[in-house]
Design a protein around this motif. Structure first.
Motif, PDB file in Angstrom:
ATOM      1  N   SER A 180       0.830  -1.208   0.000  1.00  0.00           N
ATOM      2  CA  SER A 180       0.000   0.000   0.000  1.00  0.00           C
ATOM      3  C   SER A 180       0.861   1.254   0.000  1.00  0.00           C
ATOM      4  CB  SER A 180      -0.946   0.007   1.197  1.00  0.00           C
ATOM      5  OG  SER A 180      -0.234   0.096   2.417  1.00  0.00           O
ATOM      6  N   ARG A 181       2.008   1.211   0.700  1.00  0.00           N
ATOM      7  CA  ARG A 181       2.884   2.389   0.699  1.00  0.00           C
ATOM      8  C   ARG A 181       3.485   2.597  -0.677  1.00  0.00           C
ATOM      9  NH1 ARG A 181       3.277   6.571   0.717  1.00  0.00           N
ATOM     10  NH2 ARG A 181       4.512   8.071   1.867  1.00  0.00           N
ATOM     11  N   GLY A 182       3.881   1.505  -1.335  1.00  0.00           N
ATOM     12  CA  GLY A 182       4.423   1.625  -2.686  1.00  0.00           C
ATOM     13  C   GLY A 182       3.396   2.191  -3.653  1.00  0.00           C
ATOM     14  N   GLU A 183       2.168   1.704  -3.575  1.00  0.00           N
ATOM     15  CA  GLU A 183       1.114   2.192  -4.465  1.00  0.00           C
ATOM     16  C   GLU A 183       0.786   3.660  -4.165  1.00  0.00           C
ATOM     17  OE1 GLU A 183      -1.987  -0.652  -3.878  1.00  0.00           O
ATOM     18  OE2 GLU A 183      -1.177  -2.044  -5.391  1.00  0.00           O
ATOM     19  N   ALA A 184       0.853   4.046  -2.887  1.00  0.00           N
ATOM     20  CA  ALA A 184       0.588   5.439  -2.517  1.00  0.00           C
ATOM     21  C   ALA A 184       1.644   6.367  -3.093  1.00  0.00           C
ATOM     22  CB  ALA A 184       0.529   5.576  -0.995  1.00  0.00           C
ATOM     23  N   LEU A 185       2.892   5.923  -3.075  1.00  0.00           N
ATOM     24  CA  LEU A 185       3.965   6.734  -3.662  1.00  0.00           C
ATOM     25  C   LEU A 185       3.705   6.985  -5.143  1.00  0.00           C
ATOM     26  CD1 LEU A 185       7.272   5.308  -2.124  1.00  0.00           C
ATOM     27  CD2 LEU A 185       6.302   7.581  -1.756  1.00  0.00           C
ATOM     28  N   LEU A 186       3.292   5.947  -5.847  1.00  0.00           N
ATOM     29  CA  LEU A 186       3.003   6.095  -7.272  1.00  0.00           C
ATOM     30  C   LEU A 186       1.839   7.047  -7.501  1.00  0.00           C
ATOM     31  CD1 LEU A 186       3.412   2.371  -8.373  1.00  0.00           C
ATOM     32  CD2 LEU A 186       4.955   4.255  -8.918  1.00  0.00           C
ATOM     33  N   GLU A 187       0.828   6.947  -6.659  1.00  0.00           N
ATOM     34  CA  GLU A 187      -0.321   7.855  -6.782  1.00  0.00           C
ATOM     35  C   GLU A 187       0.110   9.308  -6.569  1.00  0.00           C
ATOM     36  OE1 GLU A 187      -3.143   6.490  -3.946  1.00  0.00           O
ATOM     37  OE2 GLU A 187      -3.453   4.559  -4.944  1.00  0.00           O
ATOM     38  N   GLU A 188       1.012   9.503  -5.613  1.00  0.00           N
ATOM     39  CA  GLU A 188       1.456  10.865  -5.278  1.00  0.00           C
ATOM     40  C   GLU A 188       2.138  11.557  -6.446  1.00  0.00           C
ATOM     41  OE1 GLU A 188       3.882  10.383  -1.812  1.00  0.00           O
ATOM     42  OE2 GLU A 188       2.231   9.565  -0.620  1.00  0.00           O
ATOM     43  N   ILE A 189       2.829  10.781  -7.278  1.00  0.00           N
ATOM     44  CA  ILE A 189       3.543  11.394  -8.408  1.00  0.00           C
ATOM     45  C   ILE A 189       2.849  11.134  -9.737  1.00  0.00           C
ATOM     46  CG2 ILE A 189       5.769  11.291  -7.222  1.00  0.00           C
ATOM     47  CD1 ILE A 189       6.478   8.877  -8.994  1.00  0.00           C
ATOM     48  N   GLY A 190       1.699  10.475  -9.684  1.00  0.00           N
ATOM     49  CA  GLY A 190       0.953  10.206 -10.906  1.00  0.00           C
ATOM     50  C   GLY A 190       1.653   9.260 -11.857  1.00  0.00           C
ATOM     51  N   ALA A 191       2.374   8.296 -11.296  1.00  0.00           N
ATOM     52  CA  ALA A 191       3.143   7.357 -12.124  1.00  0.00           C
ATOM     53  C   ALA A 191       2.498   5.980 -12.113  1.00  0.00           C
ATOM     54  CB  ALA A 191       4.580   7.264 -11.619  1.00  0.00           C
ATOM     55  N   GLY A 192       2.890   5.169 -13.079  1.00  0.00           N
ATOM     56  CA  GLY A 192       2.438   3.793 -13.156  1.00  0.00           C
ATOM     57  C   GLY A 192       3.609   2.848 -13.215  1.00  0.00           C
ATOM     58  N   LEU A 193       3.337   1.579 -13.339  1.00  0.00           N
ATOM     59  CA  LEU A 193       4.367   0.551 -13.414  1.00  0.00           C
ATOM     60  C   LEU A 193       4.329  -0.143 -14.772  1.00  0.00           C
ATOM     61  CD1 LEU A 193       3.888  -1.165  -9.929  1.00  0.00           C
ATOM     62  CD2 LEU A 193       5.767   0.352 -10.576  1.00  0.00           C
ATOM     63  N   GLU A 194       5.456  -0.723 -15.162  1.00  0.00           N
ATOM     64  CA  GLU A 194       5.485  -1.534 -16.366  1.00  0.00           C
ATOM     65  C   GLU A 194       4.591  -2.758 -16.147  1.00  0.00           C
ATOM     66  OE1 GLU A 194       9.699  -2.197 -16.637  1.00  0.00           O
ATOM     67  OE2 GLU A 194       9.963  -0.553 -18.061  1.00  0.00           O
ATOM     68  N   SER A 195       4.135  -3.351 -17.239  1.00  0.00           N
ATOM     69  CA  SER A 195       3.142  -4.419 -17.149  1.00  0.00           C
ATOM     70  C   SER A 195       3.617  -5.596 -16.299  1.00  0.00           C
ATOM     71  CB  SER A 195       2.756  -4.903 -18.547  1.00  0.00           C
ATOM     72  OG  SER A 195       3.883  -5.378 -19.249  1.00  0.00           O
ATOM     73  N   TRP A 196       4.914  -5.937 -16.364  1.00  0.00           N
ATOM     74  CA  TRP A 196       5.403  -7.069 -15.574  1.00  0.00           C
ATOM     75  C   TRP A 196       5.286  -6.767 -14.070  1.00  0.00           C
ATOM     76  CZ3 TRP A 196       9.271  -6.324 -12.075  1.00  0.00           C
ATOM     77  CH2 TRP A 196      10.084  -5.194 -12.243  1.00  0.00           C
ATOM     78  N   ALA A 197       5.522  -5.498 -13.686  1.00  0.00           N
ATOM     79  CA  ALA A 197       5.429  -5.121 -12.279  1.00  0.00           C
ATOM     80  C   ALA A 197       3.974  -5.131 -11.809  1.00  0.00           C
ATOM     81  CB  ALA A 197       6.052  -3.749 -12.060  1.00  0.00           C
TER      82      ALA A 197
END
Length: 243
Positions: A180-197
C-alpha cells in the motif's frame, strides 16, 4: 522521434510505430547510427504488447549498435529491455546473464539507477533458492540507491519487491503495509508501473488477500500509507530477520 515518444507515453502504439519507422528511415538516410539505434529501441518498446519475439529482435539490434558506438548508458537501457523479452520468451538463463552483465557495467560506469534495477531483478535468484537474506540484502541495496537518488517511482517498485517476499513468507499484514505504501507513492507522483510489475503486484495482492479478511487488510493498508518508506522497509527487515 519526439512525436513517437509522445504517442508512446499516451498509449497510442499505432502512431508510435508510424512515427518511429519514419524516423528510422531518416536516420538511415542521414547515416546517423545513434539515431537508428534509438529508433530500433523505441520500435521494440512499441512491439512489447503484441510480439515479444519481434521486440526482442529490435532490442538486440539496438544493444549491438549502442555497444559499437560506446554509449554505455543506452547499452544498459536497451539490455534491460532485451532481458525482459528473454524472460517473457522463457529464456531464463539468458535473462539472468544479461542482468548480471548490466550490474557489472552499471557499477563500472557509476550508473546507480541501472545498478539498482539489476539488483532488484537478480534478487529473485537467491529468493528462488530459499536464500532469503541474500535476496533481502540485494533488494535493500537497490532501495538505498533509489532513495539516495530521489527516484520515487523506483523506491515504490522496491517497496513492492519487499511486499512480494513478505507475502511468500506468510507475513501478510506487513506485506500489505509495504504494497500500500508503494502504491501510494506512485499515486502521489501520478506514475504507473510496467506491465510485468503490475502482474507481480497482482500476485502479491492475491497472496495477501488469501491470508487477511477485509477488515484486517484495510487496516494494514491504512497503517502502511501512514508510514515513511524507511519505516516500512525497517518493518520488512524486522519481520524477515529470522527467515
Amino acid at each position: 522521434m519526439g512525436a513517437a515518444r509522445i504517442a508512446y507515453s499516451t498509449g497510442d502504439v499505432a502512431t508510435t510505430r508510424v512515427r518511429v519507422e519514419e524516423a528510422l528511415a531518416l536516420h538511415r538516410a542521414l547515416e546517423n547510427r545513434w539515431g537508428a539505434a534509438d529508433s530500433r529501441y523505441l520500435i521494440g518498446a512499441a512491439l512489447i504488447e503484441e510480439d515479444f519475439a519481434a521486440a526482442q529482435k529490435f532490442f538486440e539490434e539496438s544493444v549491438r549498435e549502442f555497444r559499437e558506438l560506446g554509449d554505455d548508458h543506452y547499452v544498459l537501457v536497451a539490455t534491460r529491455a532485451l532481458a525482459w523479452m528473454c524472460f517473457e520468451l522463457g529464456e531464463r538463463e539468458r535473462h539472468r546473464a544479461l542482468h548480471e552483465d548490466n550490474l557489472r557495467l552499471a557499477r563500472a560506469v557509476g550508473n546507480a539507477r541501472m545498478e539498482a534495477r539489476s539488483l532488484t531483478v537478480l534478487a529473485d535468484v537467491p529468493l528462488e533458492g530459499g536464500r532469503i537474506q541474500d535476496a533481502l540484502s540485494m533488494l535493500s541495496e537497490a532501495y538505498r540507491l533509489d532513495r539516495d537518488a530521489g527516484s520515487v517511482a523506483d523506491v515504490a517498485l522496491d517497496l513492492c519487491g519487499f511486499a512480494d517476499i513478505l507475502a511468500v513468507q506468510g507475513k501478510a499484514e506487513t506485506a500489505a503495509r509495504l504494497l500500500s505504501r508503494g502504491e501510494a507513492l506512485l499515486e502521489e507522483i501520478g506514475a504507473g508501473l510496467e506491465s510485468w510489475a503490475v502482474q507481480n503486484n497482482q500476485l502479491t495482492l492475491t497472496a495477501i488477500r488469501a491470508e487477511l479478511d477485509e477488515a484486517a487488510f484495510a487496516e494494514a493498508c491504512e497503517q502502511g500509507r501512514a508510514l515513511t518508506p524507511d519505516e516500512v522497509v525497517a518493518l520488512a527487515l524486522e519481520e524477515l530477520a529470522d527467515a
